[in-house]
Design an enzyme around this catalytic site. Structure first.
Site, PDB file in Angstrom:
ATOM      1  N   LYS A 113       0.831  -1.208   0.000  1.00 49.82           N
ATOM      2  CA  LYS A 113       0.000   0.000   0.000  1.00 49.82           C
ATOM      3  C   LYS A 113       0.862   1.254   0.000  1.00 49.82           C
ATOM      4  O   LYS A 113       0.401   2.342  -0.364  1.00 49.82           O
ATOM      5  CB  LYS A 113      -0.893   0.010   1.229  1.00 49.82           C
ATOM      6  CG  LYS A 113      -2.039  -0.965   1.157  1.00 49.82           C
ATOM      7  CD  LYS A 113      -2.904  -0.754   2.377  1.00 49.82           C
ATOM      8  CE  LYS A 113      -4.227  -1.473   2.254  1.00 49.82           C
ATOM      9  NZ  LYS A 113      -5.029  -1.273   3.471  1.00 49.82           N
ATOM     10  N   GLU A 114       2.095   1.103   0.457  1.00 48.81           N
ATOM     11  CA  GLU A 114       2.984   2.260   0.550  1.00 48.81           C
ATOM     12  C   GLU A 114       4.257   1.943  -0.250  1.00 48.81           C
ATOM     13  O   GLU A 114       5.235   1.457   0.317  1.00 48.81           O
ATOM     14  CB  GLU A 114       3.315   2.539   2.027  1.00 48.81           C
ATOM     15  CG  GLU A 114       2.067   2.707   2.856  1.00 48.81           C
ATOM     16  CD  GLU A 114       2.290   2.809   4.371  1.00 48.81           C
ATOM     17  OE1 GLU A 114       1.466   3.454   5.025  1.00 48.81           O
ATOM     18  OE2 GLU A 114       3.274   2.261   4.887  1.00 48.81           O
ATOM     19  N   ASP A 143       7.073  -1.255   9.906  1.00 50.26           N
ATOM     20  CA  ASP A 143       6.207  -2.203  10.597  1.00 50.26           C
ATOM     21  C   ASP A 143       5.901  -3.433   9.759  1.00 50.26           C
ATOM     22  O   ASP A 143       5.393  -4.419  10.267  1.00 50.26           O
ATOM     23  CB  ASP A 143       4.891  -1.521  10.994  1.00 50.26           C
ATOM     24  CG  ASP A 143       4.899  -1.108  12.448  1.00 50.26           C
ATOM     25  OD1 ASP A 143       5.870  -1.447  13.151  1.00 50.26           O
ATOM     26  OD2 ASP A 143       3.943  -0.440  12.880  1.00 50.26           O
ATOM     27  N   LYS A 284       0.698   2.467  14.968  1.00 52.16           N
ATOM     28  CA  LYS A 284       1.710   3.510  14.768  1.00 52.16           C
ATOM     29  C   LYS A 284       2.292   4.020  16.094  1.00 52.16           C
ATOM     30  O   LYS A 284       3.489   4.299  16.178  1.00 52.16           O
ATOM     31  CB  LYS A 284       1.066   4.665  14.013  1.00 52.16           C
ATOM     32  CG  LYS A 284       2.046   5.715  13.598  1.00 52.16           C
ATOM     33  CD  LYS A 284       1.340   6.808  12.830  1.00 52.16           C
ATOM     34  CE  LYS A 284       2.227   8.000  12.667  1.00 52.16           C
ATOM     35  NZ  LYS A 284       1.465   9.194  12.302  1.00 52.16           N
ATOM     36  N   ASP A 308       4.747  10.899   8.345  1.00 53.05           N
ATOM     37  CA  ASP A 308       4.196   9.688   7.730  1.00 53.05           C
ATOM     38  C   ASP A 308       5.005   9.402   6.476  1.00 53.05           C
ATOM     39  O   ASP A 308       5.561  10.322   5.869  1.00 53.05           O
ATOM     40  CB  ASP A 308       2.728   9.897   7.329  1.00 53.05           C
ATOM     41  CG  ASP A 308       1.806   9.847   8.527  1.00 53.05           C
ATOM     42  OD1 ASP A 308       2.263   9.451   9.606  1.00 53.05           O
ATOM     43  OD2 ASP A 308       0.626  10.211   8.359  1.00 53.05           O
ATOM     44  N   ASP A 468      -2.343  10.345  17.557  1.00 54.24           N
ATOM     45  CA  ASP A 468      -1.859  11.727  17.496  1.00 54.24           C
ATOM     46  C   ASP A 468      -2.713  12.649  18.361  1.00 54.24           C
ATOM     47  O   ASP A 468      -2.203  13.383  19.210  1.00 54.24           O
ATOM     48  CB  ASP A 468      -1.819  12.216  16.039  1.00 54.24           C
ATOM     49  CG  ASP A 468      -3.038  11.838  15.226  1.00 54.24           C
ATOM     50  OD1 ASP A 468      -3.949  11.180  15.775  1.00 54.24           O
ATOM     51  OD2 ASP A 468      -3.099  12.201  14.042  1.00 54.24           O
TER      52      ASP A 468
END
Ligand SMILES: O=c1ccn([C@@H]2O[C@H](COP(=O)(O)OP(=O)(O)O[C@H]3O[C@H](CO)[C@@H](O)[C@H](O)[C@H]3O)[C@@H](O)[C@H]2O)c(=O)[nH]1
Ligand SMILES: [Mn+2]
Length: 756
Positions: A113-114, A143, A284, A308, A468
């Site tokens: 996805k990234e 991760d 996260k 990010d 956050d």
């Protein structure tokens, strides 16, 4: 020099005109709300012959919804109470030798996805920041534990040896290579207008330099992509892998880079924490806490930049901008963080999903800043390490005292406890490299946090997938303040969601995270008021935690109850001729015109106002509902917490629709069916309402009740179009339309049973 050192490092501008407008609006709007609520309440106190059980129930439901919305409105005014903005003057900072060191934390979780090239662009842009390289340390948390990411880091390091000197030599502004090389010719990315002129004078060898670096970049990309396709054996093990920590040092000297240029590279560290099925990993927040510990024994910089993986540094000066606040002796002792806005590079003109979160980063955060500072906003913040590791703002120097107590809070690592003393700078790469790396392995193990205060009192907070927001809240409750810095040129640019599915899934996660906090013992409404910097700031926090609930309940109610009552001939609102009609009209017009004013005054258009109204309704009906239910189910143990990273790979067709301003309804039926069913119900009730007006002459009685479905249909026209007119693959599938029609029929019959 003398005189410049006396000049302030930053200025705060209080928006006096906005304050005047906002407070005047608050005054009149609240008076109208009081009348409105009085009108409703009086129904229950005065005897009326037409009152039946059914009407009482309907009135009660609408009344409760109006109370909820009014309370939500009241809370949200905290953001309008005292908006401010700030300007920083980095040129007034002391010399480089006096700047504090910065650790950059970048998180990635899933190489599919990234995509790795994108993540490495973020890494490279952080390494290339305009900051003394020996004071910059870049950490990547992976991760996914993916081999392709680790290899990508090694490739990035090699390419950085070309990229960094190139950026420095030519003063490149945009330091993410992908964004730089793909920029249009006329894009001002190349260092602003002066530099464009300068660029025209670029001599041949320098131009060759650019081509040369671009070639290197292509090679870099190719190599990373090759690695990605050569079966990544570890990527399937994202929830079960040992800790891998590597300080990236590529020393092959196949290229003629000068020795001193290689030396002037920031430290680059790859961290993949240990993950086991048996241990919760806290998403996260867990990753960030591992970085906090590992970096503590490697570089231990007093400030941390959180990023990010999809958000690159778009301007190299952000660290210096942030230091203008952190180094100001007047605010520095209580300042926990400087937050920059999240801005996105892929936003279309007609941003139909409001992916850029206009209201938060153009408006609300300025208001937050005026009353004590915004919460941590996921990415693009410079936070003081100390604020994450101390119990209160007064505990500025760590107690030399009870080592047992420290071990209880921070875990069994003497090295890490030593690092809590800020002046302790580990000489990592010289003497004790191996010992410290072994220690880092321990710090990144999943059992390390057992029985400690990580995630509860220290570090980034667990217990909410909006780590956050929650972390920011806890910091502010400990007495810290924060500032919001929003310079004209975006300091960071990320990728926003460009399709409805991603957008609603992300909205559901945020809702779930916020409601996690709302229904915990830290509910800001109760926990906050006496602890935060100002009372108004705790109202801001309360608004953020509670708005999902305060939106989805009333909106579901307003989308069904007046309509069902209209179908059954029950009036819920004052007649046209009644003086309270003016009160209701005023409340409606005052809220939509205030919203329109805010959209226009932040530089957006009428179209954006419509987009926001629409997406607010769509989200309230779906994401806000599901997210709240998810949080409740987690609370009672019926569901496990989850964090599905947002997809960062665009589907070409979906992207095209987004850019054209066309809704893409390729999303779960769970999102589509409620929206479509409610629109069908509203169409039906509007049709019936109109016939009542025409054939029974009930305009006076039902004016507002006919107007509500009209407004709903008008605002949600894309859904009507998606059901009835469109034929492309992004429409609402006929099967879903059919199902929604059945659902709305069920609503209708239920309504008949209840309200007849
Ligand atoms: O188990 C996980 C899950 C996610 N991430 C990282 O967290 C970041 C944010 O995730 P993303 O999928 O991009 O979520 P967004 O919804 O875009 O993120 C927003 O919302 C999150 C909270 O839900 C915040 O953490 C983010 O900073 C904020 O930008 C990414 O870098 C991920 O790689 C991890 O490191 N570990
Ligand atoms: Mn993101």
């Amino acid at each position: 020099m003398e005189s410049s050192s006396k000049l302030p490092l930053h200025l705060c501008h209080v928006h006096k005109l906005s304050i005047f407008i906002n407070r005047t609006h608050i005054f009149f709007h609240s008076i109208a709300l009081v009348f409105l609520l009085y009108y409703r309440a009086s129904f229950f106190f005065f005897q009326d012959t037409t009152k039946t059980k059914a009407t009482t129930l309907a009135w009660l439901l609408v009344f409760v919804s109006e109370i909820f919305l009014s309370f939500e409105w009241l809370l949200s005014q905290s953001f309008r109470w005292r908006p401010v903005s700030r300007t920083a003057f980095p040129e007034r900072l002391p010399g480089d030798d006096k700047l504090p060191a910065v650790d950059v934390f970048i998180c990635t979780a899933n190489p599919e996805k990234e995509p790795t090239v994108g993540v490495m662009n973020t890494v490279l842009s952080a390494m290339a920041m305009d900051y003394p390289p020996e004071k910059l340390h870049v950490y990547l948390s992976d991760d996914g534990g993916a081999a392709v990411t680790l290899k990508g880091m090694r490739e990035a390091w090699r390419f950085a040896k070309w990229w960094l000197p190139f950026c420095r030599r030519y003063g490149i502004k945009c330091r993410a290579p992908e964004a730089y090389f793909s920029a249009e010719e006329e894009d001002a990315d190349f260092g602003g207008s002066e530099f464009i002129e300068e660029r025209e004078d670029i001599k041949l060898p320098e131009l060759m330099g650019e081509i040369w670096v671009q070639e290197k970049y292509e090679v870099f990309k190719k190599r990373v992509r090759e690695r990605a396709t050569v079966g990544d054996t570890r990527s399937g093990l994202s929830r079960d892998h040992p800790a891998v920590i590597e300080v990236i040092q590529e020393t092959s000297s196949d290229d003629a880079i000068q020795e001193n240029e290689t030396k002037s590279m920031p430290l680059l560290v790859y961290v993949s924490r240990e993950k086991r099925h048996s241990h919760p990993h806290h998403f996260k927040a867990g990753a960030l806490n591992v970085l906090l510990r590992v970096s503590g024994v490697i570089s231990n910089s007093p400030y941390i930049l959180g990023l990010d993986c999809d958000m690159h540094c778009h301007d190299p000066s952000s660290a210096r901008q942030a230091m203008c606040f952190h180094l100001d002796p007047k605010i520095s002792p209580s300042l926990a963080l400087v937050q920059f806005p999240q801005k996105f590079h892929n936003i279309s003109n007609n941003d139909i999903y409001d992916s850029q979160l206009r209201s938060a980063f153009w408006l609300l955060w300025q208001g937050f800043d005026g009353v004590g500072g915004p919460c941590v906003s996921g990415t693009g913040y410079y936070i003081k390490r100390l604020s994450l590791c101390s119990n209160s703002i007064h505990e500025v120097e760590f107690p030399d005292g009870d080592p047992m107590k420290l071990r209880q809070s921070f875990g069994p690592s003497n090295e890490f406890i030593k690092s809590l003393h800020q002046n302790n700078k580990p000489d990592m790469l010289i003497h004790r490299k191996n010992a410290l790396l072994n220690e880092a392995q321990l710090l990144a193990s999943c059992a390390f946090e057992n029985g400690t205060e990580w995630g509860e009192e220290v570090g980034f907070m667990y217990g909410s997938v909006a780590e956050d927001y929650f972390t920011g809240f806890r910091l502010h409750c400990k007495g810290w303040i924060s500032v919001y810095c929003n310079p004209p040129r975006p300091q960071f640019l990320g990728s926003g969601t460009t399709n409805l599915d991603d957008f609603l899934v992300q909205g559901t996660r945020w809702t779930s995270g916020l409601v996690d906090v709302a229904i915990s013992k830290f509910c800001p409404l109760i926990y906050g008021p006496l602890k935060t910097y100002t009372f108004v700031q705790s109202m801001c926090y309360a608004e953020l935690a509670l708005f999902p609930i305060f939106y989805f309940l009333p909106l579901w109610c307003f989308a069904t109850i007046p309509q069902l009552c209209l179908l059954n001939g029950i009036p819920l609102y004052p007649e046209f001729s009644n003086s309270y009609f003016i009160v209701f009209s005023f409340v409606f017009l005052s809220s939509i015109s205030k919203h329109l004013y805010e959209v226009l005054s932040t530089g957006f258009t009428f179209r954006h106002w419509i987009n926001e109204q629409r997406i607010w309704m769509m989200k309230s009906i779906t994401s806000r509902l599901y997210g709240s239910v998810d949080a409740l189910m987690k609370k009672i143990g019926m569901r496990e917490a989850s964090f599905f990273p947002t997809n960062k790979v665009d589907d070409a067709e979906q992207l095209k629709r987004y850019n054209m301003g066309v809704f893409d309804f390729q999303t779960s039926i769970l999102f589509l069916a409620p929206m479509a069913a409610l629109v069908i119900l509203n169409i039906a009730s509007f049709a019936v309402g109109i016939s009542r007006v025409i054939f029974l002459g009930e305009l006076d009685k039902f004016f507002i009740q006919v107007f509500i479905p009209f407004y709903v249909i008008l605002m949600n026209y894309p859904i009507v179009e998606g059901m009835l007119i469109r034929k492309d693959s992004g429409r609402i599938p006929p099967s879903v339309t059919l199902l929604s029609a059945i659902v709305s029929l069920i609503f209708y019959f239920l309504g008949c049973i209840i309200f007849m």
